[in-house]
Scaffold this motif. Sequence first.
Motif, PDB file in Angstrom:
ATOM      1  N   PHE A  77      10.318 -26.282  16.879  1.00 14.11           N
ATOM      2  CA  PHE A  77       9.208 -26.641  17.760  1.00 14.11           C
ATOM      3  C   PHE A  77       8.422 -27.810  17.198  1.00 14.11           C
ATOM      4  O   PHE A  77       8.031 -28.719  17.927  1.00 14.11           O
ATOM      5  N   ARG A  78       8.204 -27.811  15.880  1.00 14.24           N
ATOM      6  CA  ARG A  78       7.387 -28.870  15.289  1.00 14.24           C
ATOM      7  C   ARG A  78       8.042 -30.234  15.457  1.00 14.24           C
ATOM      8  O   ARG A  78       7.392 -31.203  15.858  1.00 14.24           O
ATOM      9  N   SER A  79       9.329 -30.323  15.177  1.00 11.97           N
ATOM     10  CA  SER A  79      10.014 -31.611  15.327  1.00 11.97           C
ATOM     11  C   SER A  79      10.069 -32.023  16.790  1.00 11.97           C
ATOM     12  O   SER A  79       9.974 -33.204  17.117  1.00 11.97           O
ATOM     13  N   GLN A  80      10.203 -31.040  17.680  1.00 14.49           N
ATOM     14  CA  GLN A  80      10.227 -31.349  19.101  1.00 14.49           C
ATOM     15  C   GLN A  80       8.906 -31.980  19.540  1.00 14.49           C
ATOM     16  O   GLN A  80       8.891 -32.946  20.314  1.00 14.49           O
ATOM     17  N   VAL A  81       7.786 -31.459  19.045  1.00 16.83           N
ATOM     18  CA  VAL A  81       6.476 -31.983  19.398  1.00 16.83           C
ATOM     19  C   VAL A  81       6.347 -33.442  18.994  1.00 16.83           C
ATOM     20  O   VAL A  81       5.860 -34.283  19.757  1.00 16.83           O
ATOM     21  N   PHE A  82       6.815 -33.769  17.816  1.00 18.47           N
ATOM     22  CA  PHE A  82       6.663 -35.145  17.355  1.00 18.47           C
ATOM     23  C   PHE A  82       7.610 -36.099  18.086  1.00 18.47           C
ATOM     24  O   PHE A  82       7.303 -37.280  18.238  1.00 18.47           O
ATOM     25  N   TYR A  83       8.737 -35.598  18.547  1.00 18.25           N
ATOM     26  CA  TYR A  83       9.568 -36.421  19.423  1.00 18.25           C
ATOM     27  C   TYR A  83       8.869 -36.650  20.761  1.00 18.25           C
ATOM     28  O   TYR A  83       9.008 -37.717  21.370  1.00 18.25           O
ATOM     29  N   ILE A 481      -1.515 -30.718  26.901  1.00 23.28           N
ATOM     30  CA  ILE A 481      -1.867 -31.583  25.770  1.00 23.28           C
ATOM     31  C   ILE A 481      -1.155 -31.014  24.547  1.00 23.28           C
ATOM     32  O   ILE A 481      -1.290 -29.826  24.234  1.00 23.28           O
ATOM     33  N   TRP A 482      -0.403 -31.829  23.866  1.00 20.28           N
ATOM     34  CA  TRP A 482       0.549 -31.360  22.858  1.00 20.28           C
ATOM     35  C   TRP A 482      -0.069 -30.479  21.791  1.00 20.28           C
ATOM     36  O   TRP A 482       0.444 -29.399  21.499  1.00 20.28           O
ATOM     37  N   TRP A 483      -1.185 -30.899  21.207  1.00 18.03           N
ATOM     38  CA  TRP A 483      -1.759 -30.102  20.116  1.00 18.03           C
ATOM     39  C   TRP A 483      -2.452 -28.855  20.638  1.00 18.03           C
ATOM     40  O   TRP A 483      -2.439 -27.811  19.979  1.00 18.03           O
ATOM     41  N   LEU A 484      -3.042 -28.934  21.821  1.00 20.20           N
ATOM     42  CA  LEU A 484      -3.713 -27.773  22.396  1.00 20.20           C
ATOM     43  C   LEU A 484      -2.698 -26.711  22.794  1.00 20.20           C
ATOM     44  O   LEU A 484      -2.903 -25.510  22.554  1.00 20.20           O
ATOM     45  N   PRO A 496       0.146 -28.313  10.745  1.00 18.85           N
ATOM     46  CA  PRO A 496       0.477 -29.753  10.652  1.00 18.85           C
ATOM     47  C   PRO A 496       0.243 -30.489  11.958  1.00 18.85           C
ATOM     48  O   PRO A 496      -0.100 -31.675  11.956  1.00 18.85           O
ATOM     49  N   ILE A 497       0.407 -29.789  13.077  1.00 25.41           N
ATOM     50  CA  ILE A 497       0.174 -30.422  14.373  1.00 25.41           C
ATOM     51  C   ILE A 497      -1.304 -30.724  14.566  1.00 25.41           C
ATOM     52  O   ILE A 497      -1.688 -31.814  15.001  1.00 25.41           O
TER      53      ILE A 497
END
Length: 533
Positions: A77-83, A481-484, A496-497
């Motif tokens: 999930f974390r890598s997906q968010v940054f993509y 919103i990605w971080w929310l 980290p997000i």
Amino acid sequence: MFTAPAELIGGDEEVLLGTADRIARHGFISPKWQEDDRVFNPKLLDGQGYSKYGLGQSLLIIPSTWAFRAASSAPGFRSQVFYFLAVFAVPASIGALVNTVFFLTCLRLGYSLAAAFVSSLLLGLTTMAWPYSQTLFSDPTLGLLWLLALYGLLSFKETDKTFWLGISGAAAGFAALTKIIAVYALPVFAGYLLFLLNMKYRSPEAIDRGRPLAYAVAWFVLPLLFFACAILWHNNIRHGSLLSFGYIDGNTDTSRDAEFGFNTPFLAGVYGQLFSSGKGFFFYNASALLAFFGWRRLFRRHPAETLTVLSIIGGALLLYGKWWAWPGGWNWGPRFWSCQPPFFMLLGAAFIEKLLQDLKARGTGYARSLTAVSLLVTVSFLTQIPGLCIRSANYILLAAKADVLQGKFYDPQSWNVRDDMLQLNFIPEFSPLAGHWWMMRVIYHRDDGDFWEVYHSPPWKSLNPQWIIKEFHPEFFSYNIWWLNASIIKPAEKLPILITAFLLLTTAIAAFADGARLVRRQALLSSEHSSNQ
């Protein structure tokens, strides 16, 4: 980037990205492109990987294609968010550039540094420009290109450097490559250019100084001719005809384009674009109303420039007022007008400048004006929040379950209707402005005892209690919103997000503080200069 979306795009945006991927991987005319060679939605993409849409936006978002592919298959999930962030870096950059060029254009028009700074803040935080920085649609790009074309002409007026005419012509031409309807602005810019040339070259002395009229015109026209050829070539490779633009000529599978075309009653289209409860421009951009208080002040100073801006706005109203799809589709507010807020704010900046002058001098009625503007700006800012937090398609799909009309969505056999979202567009209780706030409340109460009471109280309940959606559909209820969104659905991975989001917010606040300090320093220098005189 701080408010980038939490989900990968779909629909028309994915079509634009699919064409970009086809170009990035196989070039423009390679026969190697195959139907199964993409991870993108096949909707509206033909057998060659093209669609009815212009080529310009797909060229700009080519860098996003690799990130989209990576995000689609990311293991965690974390890598997906940054993509996700990489996918939306291009539209976020376009949004930032809109504000930058708008600021510079304000200065070219003679606005004070403070007025340009405040107006840029209002453009970025209180208009549709903010929610549309979450999208890959081509309309915000038109706003950027038209602003750049206007800035180029203003710079030519100020500096006499014909290089700026090349910038202006290239921007106007690329706008037409991006979206063919942008050709309506070409006569507007050409008319303003003729006005400038008449001012600069009508005297024999001007020609004697080595600045022939033909040379100046060539700088503007040659880029236009280049992009005109590119448009015709694009038509030919995708449809086999130079003059097939893909909308009403039957060369795409969007049957409503050919069937309905420009058949919307004009006054209905004008009302829908400006004042309808679900798509009215001024409901989504309340701060744009400042234009009505500033345009006369700007007209007294720059009549030709004011008419140019008004013509860009008026052209959109005239053309889209007749187009069957004037609402713009499954998106926040009137999508086709997401290129217009900068031009309304150029007019409104004159009022902002007057307000700042009255505030400094404590002029008559400044407190009342300041209070009214503050309330208007606050409402306009708050209007953007639900547009950012809830994905438009989620609300549309959910509201369709209320069974208000005979059909759900357009179907040529069972429900052949021009506008299949009548209730969302014209019934206030179904307006996304109300619906998105309700969905945010549902998400907020998802884990407490008030959940079902809130969920069973949609805005349209007062119209008919039978339209309450009894079954809960969790797939529609998430923040966009990605971080929310990450902090809710993946709390174990949120640290980290959230740190990344905090760094982006801190950077934005620091940039704002630097701008405010620069404006204050300039104001102090101006005061000292006035005192010395």
